[in-house]
Design a protein around this motif. Sequence first.
Motif, short mmCIF file in Angstrom:
data_model
loop_
_atom_site.label_atom_id
_atom_site.label_comp_id
_atom_site.label_asym_id
_atom_site.label_seq_id
_atom_site.Cartn_x
_atom_site.Cartn_y
_atom_site.Cartn_z
N VAL A 1 0.84 -1.20 0.00
CA VAL A 1 0.00 0.00 0.00
C VAL A 1 0.88 1.26 0.00
CG1 VAL A 1 -1.65 1.34 1.39
CG2 VAL A 1 -1.99 -1.12 1.05
N LYS A 2 1.92 1.25 0.82
CA LYS A 2 2.84 2.39 0.88
C LYS A 2 3.56 2.57 -0.46
CE LYS A 2 3.97 2.56 5.80
NZ LYS A 2 5.05 2.38 6.79
N ASP A 3 4.01 1.46 -1.04
CA ASP A 3 4.72 1.52 -2.32
C ASP A 3 3.81 2.08 -3.41
OD1 ASP A 3 6.72 1.17 -4.24
OD2 ASP A 3 6.21 -0.93 -4.57
N SER A 4 2.57 1.65 -3.44
CA SER A 4 1.63 2.14 -4.44
C SER A 4 1.39 3.65 -4.29
CB SER A 4 0.30 1.38 -4.33
OG SER A 4 -0.57 1.76 -5.36
N ALA A 5 1.24 4.09 -3.06
CA ALA A 5 1.05 5.53 -2.81
C ALA A 5 2.27 6.33 -3.24
CB ALA A 5 0.74 5.76 -1.34
N GLY B 1 -3.75 2.02 -6.62
CA GLY B 1 -4.38 0.71 -6.48
C GLY B 1 -3.37 -0.36 -6.15
N PRO B 2 -3.78 -1.61 -6.28
CA PRO B 2 -2.91 -2.72 -5.91
C PRO B 2 -1.72 -2.91 -6.85
CG PRO B 2 -4.98 -3.53 -6.80
CD PRO B 2 -5.10 -2.04 -6.70
N LEU C 1 8.51 6.02 -13.85
CA LEU C 1 8.65 5.09 -12.73
C LEU C 1 9.94 4.28 -12.84
CD1 LEU C 1 4.96 3.82 -12.44
CD2 LEU C 1 6.21 5.17 -10.74
N ARG C 2 10.28 3.87 -14.04
CA ARG C 2 11.53 3.10 -14.23
C ARG C 2 12.76 3.94 -13.89
NH1 ARG C 2 9.29 1.43 -19.48
NH2 ARG C 2 7.83 -0.22 -18.99
N TRP D 1 11.52 1.81 -9.98
CA TRP D 1 10.46 0.81 -9.88
C TRP D 1 10.45 -0.06 -11.13
CZ3 TRP D 1 8.75 5.65 -7.71
CH2 TRP D 1 8.41 5.58 -6.35
N GLN D 2 10.28 -1.34 -10.94
CA GLN D 2 10.22 -2.30 -12.04
C GLN D 2 8.76 -2.53 -12.41
OE1 GLN D 2 13.01 -3.39 -13.56
NE2 GLN D 2 14.08 -2.07 -12.12
#
Length: 101
Positions: free
Chosen positions: A27-31, A52-53, A83-84, A88-89
């Motif tokens: 949840v933290k990573d998504s935010a 989201g998930p 994001l990359r 983030w992958q």
Amino acid sequence: MRYSHQTVTALKAAEDAPSLKRLTALVKDSAQRLKAVEPLIPATLRPHIKAGPIDGDVWCLLVESSAASAKLRQLAPALLAHLRTKGWQVTSIRLKVQLKN
């Protein structure tokens, strides 16, 4: 037997529970991902998007309308590239329309 009545936040309780620890991290990573790409999203569209998930290398964004979803679909390549560059992958962004009640 003595009981300690100590107030604990829901977040703290989730972080301390082994079964919920991974979910809390996702949840933290998504935010954080959403916060990272917000500058690329038009200001008028931002309030209509929620993080989201995360499912492996697929990230889901929750949007309030099909029009918002269409605009995000156009922005998806730029969001993925950004994001990359941030580490983030993510290989794809899934969009899910959730109408407000």
